[in-house]
Design a protein around this motif. Structure first.
Motif, PDB file in Angstrom:
ATOM      1  N   LEU A 195      -9.567 -33.137  26.108  1.00 57.12           N
ATOM      2  CA  LEU A 195     -10.101 -32.853  24.782  1.00 57.12           C
ATOM      3  C   LEU A 195     -10.833 -31.506  24.729  1.00 57.12           C
ATOM      4  O   LEU A 195     -10.727 -30.779  23.730  1.00 57.12           O
ATOM      5  N   LEU A 196     -11.566 -31.154  25.777  1.00 57.14           N
ATOM      6  CA  LEU A 196     -12.230 -29.844  25.802  1.00 57.14           C
ATOM      7  C   LEU A 196     -11.202 -28.729  25.644  1.00 57.14           C
ATOM      8  O   LEU A 196     -11.399 -27.785  24.873  1.00 57.14           O
ATOM      9  N   ARG A 197     -10.105 -28.849  26.377  1.00 58.69           N
ATOM     10  CA  ARG A 197      -9.067 -27.817  26.288  1.00 58.69           C
ATOM     11  C   ARG A 197      -8.414 -27.811  24.906  1.00 58.69           C
ATOM     12  O   ARG A 197      -8.209 -26.754  24.302  1.00 58.69           O
ATOM     13  N   ARG A 198      -8.115 -29.013  24.391  1.00 59.32           N
ATOM     14  CA  ARG A 198      -7.433 -29.099  23.095  1.00 59.32           C
ATOM     15  C   ARG A 198      -8.302 -28.524  21.970  1.00 59.32           C
ATOM     16  O   ARG A 198      -7.822 -27.791  21.109  1.00 59.32           O
ATOM     17  N   PHE A 199      -9.583 -28.865  21.981  1.00 58.98           N
ATOM     18  CA  PHE A 199     -10.479 -28.348  20.953  1.00 58.98           C
ATOM     19  C   PHE A 199     -10.703 -26.842  21.111  1.00 58.98           C
ATOM     20  O   PHE A 199     -10.770 -26.109  20.124  1.00 58.98           O
ATOM     21  N   HIS A 200     -10.810 -26.389  22.350  1.00 61.50           N
ATOM     22  CA  HIS A 200     -10.975 -24.955  22.615  1.00 61.50           C
ATOM     23  C   HIS A 200      -9.783 -24.172  22.059  1.00 61.50           C
ATOM     24  O   HIS A 200      -9.965 -23.138  21.390  1.00 61.50           O
ATOM     25  N   GLU A 201      -8.577 -24.664  22.327  1.00 62.59           N
ATOM     26  CA  GLU A 201      -7.380 -23.974  21.861  1.00 62.59           C
ATOM     27  C   GLU A 201      -7.257 -24.048  20.343  1.00 62.59           C
ATOM     28  O   GLU A 201      -6.758 -23.114  19.705  1.00 62.59           O
ATOM     29  N   ALA A 202      -7.726 -25.163  19.757  1.00 57.17           N
ATOM     30  CA  ALA A 202      -7.685 -25.304  18.305  1.00 57.17           C
ATOM     31  C   ALA A 202      -8.620 -24.295  17.637  1.00 57.17           C
ATOM     32  O   ALA A 202      -8.283 -23.712  16.597  1.00 57.17           O
ATOM     33  N   VAL A 203      -9.787 -24.073  18.234  1.00 63.26           N
ATOM     34  CA  VAL A 203     -10.732 -23.089  17.697  1.00 63.26           C
ATOM     35  C   VAL A 203     -10.121 -21.689  17.768  1.00 63.26           C
ATOM     36  O   VAL A 203     -10.185 -20.914  16.806  1.00 63.26           O
ATOM     37  N   LYS A 204      -9.505 -21.377  18.921  1.00 60.53           N
ATOM     38  CA  LYS A 204      -8.890 -20.057  19.089  1.00 60.53           C
ATOM     39  C   LYS A 204      -7.765 -19.833  18.080  1.00 60.53           C
ATOM     40  O   LYS A 204      -7.596 -18.738  17.551  1.00 60.53           O
ATOM     41  N   ALA A 205      -6.996 -20.901  17.816  1.00 64.95           N
ATOM     42  CA  ALA A 205      -5.849 -20.803  16.909  1.00 64.95           C
ATOM     43  C   ALA A 205      -6.253 -21.002  15.445  1.00 64.95           C
ATOM     44  O   ALA A 205      -5.393 -20.919  14.560  1.00 64.95           O
ATOM     45  N   GLN A 206      -7.534 -21.279  15.219  1.00 66.99           N
ATOM     46  CA  GLN A 206      -8.034 -21.572  13.863  1.00 66.99           C
ATOM     47  C   GLN A 206      -7.249 -22.713  13.220  1.00 66.99           C
ATOM     48  O   GLN A 206      -6.894 -22.686  12.033  1.00 66.99           O
ATOM     49  N   ALA A 207      -6.967 -23.742  14.023  1.00 63.19           N
ATOM     50  CA  ALA A 207      -6.204 -24.898  13.556  1.00 63.19           C
ATOM     51  C   ALA A 207      -7.037 -25.750  12.600  1.00 63.19           C
ATOM     52  O   ALA A 207      -8.268 -25.782  12.681  1.00 63.19           O
ATOM     53  N   ASP A 208      -6.332 -26.447  11.703  1.00 63.18           N
ATOM     54  CA  ASP A 208      -7.014 -27.289  10.716  1.00 63.18           C
ATOM     55  C   ASP A 208      -7.338 -28.679  11.260  1.00 63.18           C
ATOM     56  O   ASP A 208      -8.214 -29.361  10.720  1.00 63.18           O
ATOM     57  N   GLU A 209      -6.601 -29.096  12.306  1.00 62.91           N
ATOM     58  CA  GLU A 209      -6.813 -30.437  12.817  1.00 62.91           C
ATOM     59  C   GLU A 209      -6.551 -30.498  14.327  1.00 62.91           C
ATOM     60  O   GLU A 209      -5.880 -29.630  14.893  1.00 62.91           O
ATOM     61  N   VAL A 210      -7.102 -31.515  14.955  1.00 62.63           N
ATOM     62  CA  VAL A 210      -6.837 -31.814  16.356  1.00 62.63           C
ATOM     63  C   VAL A 210      -6.375 -33.257  16.448  1.00 62.63           C
ATOM     64  O   VAL A 210      -7.008 -34.165  15.879  1.00 62.63           O
ATOM     65  N   VAL A 211      -5.245 -33.470  17.169  1.00 63.62           N
ATOM     66  CA  VAL A 211      -4.709 -34.818  17.346  1.00 63.62           C
ATOM     67  C   VAL A 211      -5.240 -35.409  18.647  1.00 63.62           C
ATOM     68  O   VAL A 211      -5.208 -34.765  19.695  1.00 63.62           O
ATOM     69  N   ILE A 212      -5.731 -36.640  18.577  1.00 60.05           N
ATOM     70  CA  ILE A 212      -6.309 -37.330  19.729  1.00 60.05           C
ATOM     71  C   ILE A 212      -5.514 -38.595  19.992  1.00 60.05           C
ATOM     72  O   ILE A 212      -5.230 -39.362  19.063  1.00 60.05           O
ATOM     73  N   TRP A 213      -5.162 -38.808  21.261  1.00 56.19           N
ATOM     74  CA  TRP A 213      -4.388 -39.992  21.630  1.00 56.19           C
ATOM     75  C   TRP A 213      -5.179 -41.268  21.363  1.00 56.19           C
ATOM     76  O   TRP A 213      -6.367 -41.351  21.659  1.00 56.19           O
ATOM     77  N   GLY A 214      -4.481 -42.287  20.818  1.00 56.31           N
ATOM     78  CA  GLY A 214      -5.070 -43.607  20.643  1.00 56.31           C
ATOM     79  C   GLY A 214      -5.815 -43.765  19.326  1.00 56.31           C
ATOM     80  O   GLY A 214      -5.854 -42.859  18.483  1.00 56.31           O
ATOM     81  N   SER A 215      -6.406 -44.937  19.156  1.00 55.46           N
ATOM     82  CA  SER A 215      -7.053 -45.283  17.898  1.00 55.46           C
ATOM     83  C   SER A 215      -8.463 -44.722  17.766  1.00 55.46           C
ATOM     84  O   SER A 215      -9.023 -44.683  16.671  1.00 55.46           O
ATOM     85  N   ARG A 217     -18.377 -30.629  18.195  1.00 55.43           N
ATOM     86  CA  ARG A 217     -19.621 -29.880  17.998  1.00 55.43           C
ATOM     87  C   ARG A 217     -19.867 -28.891  19.137  1.00 55.43           C
ATOM     88  O   ARG A 217     -20.277 -27.749  18.909  1.00 55.43           O
ATOM     89  N   VAL A 218     -19.595 -29.333  20.375  1.00 53.57           N
ATOM     90  CA  VAL A 218     -19.830 -28.477  21.544  1.00 53.57           C
ATOM     91  C   VAL A 218     -18.934 -27.238  21.511  1.00 53.57           C
ATOM     92  O   VAL A 218     -19.364 -26.135  21.857  1.00 53.57           O
ATOM     93  N   THR A 219     -17.685 -27.414  21.078  1.00 55.56           N
ATOM     94  CA  THR A 219     -16.722 -26.306  21.078  1.00 55.56           C
ATOM     95  C   THR A 219     -16.736 -25.510  19.781  1.00 55.56           C
ATOM     96  O   THR A 219     -16.095 -24.453  19.688  1.00 55.56           O
TER      97      THR A 219
END
Length: 324
Positions: free
Chosen positions: A187-207, A265-267
Motif C-alpha cells: 500500500l505504501l508503494r501504491r499510494f506513493h505512485e498514485a500521488v506521483k501520477a496524480q491519480a484520482d483513486e487507489v484500488v485496495i485488495w479485499g473488502s 494521510r502519511v503519503t
C-alpha cells in the motif's frame, strides 16, 4: 537479563527486514561479534554448506531470521517454494547449531501459525487447535515445524532454543514488490505512485473489513533480543515444555480500511479509496495476545502512524535499494 557482549552471534537472514533490524539492535546494545553471511557466501537450503559454515565458525548464539516470505498472492502462487525453502532453512540451521554445540538459538516464526478462526486475541495455546488459513498454509506449517524443532532439541538434548511469533511486521528494508509484498509495503508503494501520477483513486485488495495488528520491525528486533537475553529459568517459567513460543505484537489492531486511510494521510494521497472485494481477504482477524511477553518485561513502543511515517521515509530515501 543475561548478556554476554563477547558472544559470537550469527544472524541468519541479515539482509532481510527483520534480520537487518536485529543486527542494528545487537550493535546498539554493545555486541561486538556479529556474524552475517549473504546468499552468495552461504546457501541456507544447502545442508552440507550450512554444516561446514558452523564447523568453521565458533558460534555462541543464533538468531534464525532467514525465511522465504511474502503476502497472500505470493503464498498462493508459490506454495511449494514456501514450504520447501522454509523447512530446509530452519532444519539445516537448527541441526547444524546443535551439532556444533551452540546452546542458544532464537527462531522467528509468524502469527499465521494459528488457526484461521482462532479465538481473539490469539494465545500461544491456540497452536494446532484448528484449521489454518488456506492461502498461507504451506508457510504456516513450515513455521510450526520450526517451533517443534526447537522444542524437540530442547527436550532431547537440553538445548535452549527459543521461538518468538511476530505479528505482521513492517519497516526499513521491507519488500516492496507490487504483487509479492505484504499489505503495508504494497500500500505504501501504491499510494506513493498514485500521488506521483496524480491519480484520482487507489484500488485496495479485499473488502477492507479484516482486522490486522502491525508491529514496526525495530520493536520486533528489540523484543527478540530481550527474549534471547532472558535468564533461562525465567524463560522456562513463562513457557511450557510443549508450548515454548512467545507471541510478539503491539496488542492493538485496526481494519485494512483504517490502515489504508492512515497510509493515505502519511503519503499525502487525497483521492478516492476503492476496495476490490473480488480479491481474497484472508483471515478475518489476527490479533496477538501479548500478555506473556508483557509479563517478561517487554512491550512495543512505536505506534502505527509514527511507524508508517518512518517506513515511508525510508522507502522514499532508498529507491535504489528497495526490493521491487
Amino acid at each position: 537479563m543475561h548478556r554476554c557482549l563477547d558472544d559470537v552471534i550469527l544472524v541468519a537472514g541479515h539482509r532481510g527486514m527483520v534480520g537487518s533490524a536485529i543486527v542494528r539492535r545487537l550493535s546498539s546494545q554493545g555486541y561486538q561479534n556479529i556474524l552475517t553471511a549473504g546468499r552468495d557466501e552461504l546457501d541456507l537450503v544447502n545442508q552440507a554448506a550450512v554444516n561446514a559454515y558452523f564447523r568453521h565458525n565458533k558460534i555462541d548464539q543464533v538468531y534464525l531470521a532467514a525465511a522465504k516470505v511474502g503476502g497472500i498472492h505470493a503464498n498462493n502462487t508459490y506454495p511449494a517454494g514456501f514450504i520447501y525453502d522454509n523447512l530446509m532453512i530452519e532444519a539445516n540451521i537448527i541441526q547444524a547449531a546443535h551439532s556444533a554445540g551452540v546452546q542458544k538459538l532464537l527462531f522467528l516464526g509468524s502469527s499465521c501459525i494459528y488457526p484461521k478462526n482462532a479465538e481473539q486475541p490469539m494465545k500461544e495455546a491456540a497452536l494446532l487447535t484448528g484449521v489454518l488459513e488456506a492461502t498461507n498454509e504451506p508457510y504456516a506449517i513450515a513455521k510450526i515445524a520450526g517451533i517443534k524443532l526447537c522444542e524437540s532439541y530442547n527436550r532431547q538434548y537440553g538445548r535452549d532454543y527459543r521461538s518468538v511469533m511476530p505479528t505482521n511486521l513492517y519497516g526499513p528494508h521491507d519488500n516492496y514488490h507490487p504483487e509479492n509484498s505484504h499489505v503495508i509495503p504494497a500500500l505504501l508503494r501504491r499510494f506513493h505512485e498514485a500521488v506521483k501520477a496524480q491519480a484520482d483513486e487507489v484500488v485496495i485488495w479485499g473488502s477492507g473489513t479484516p482486522m490486522r495488528e502491525f508491529l514496526h520491525v525495530d520493536d520486533m528486533a528489540a523484543a527478540s533480543v530481550h527474549v534471547m537475553e532472558l535468564d533461562a529459568v525465567l524463560y522456562k517459567a513463562n513457557t511450557q515444555p510443549m508450548l515454548s513460543h512467545i507471541n510478539v505484537g503491539s496488542g492493538v489492531d485496526c481494519t485494512i480500511r483504517e490502515l489504508a486511510e492512515t497510509i493515505a494521510r502519511v503519503t499525502g494521497f487525497t483521492g478516492k479509496l476503492v476496495f476490490d472485494a473480488s480479491k481474497p481477504d484472508g483471515t478475518p482477524r489476527k490479533l496477538m495476545d501479548v500478555s506473556r511477553l508483557k509479563n517478561l518485561g517487554w512491550q512495543s513502543k512505536i505506534d502505527l502512524k509514527a511507524g508508517l511515517c518512518d517506513a515511508y521515509k525510508w522507502f522514499v530515501e532508498n529507491q535504489s535499494e528497495i526490493r521491487v
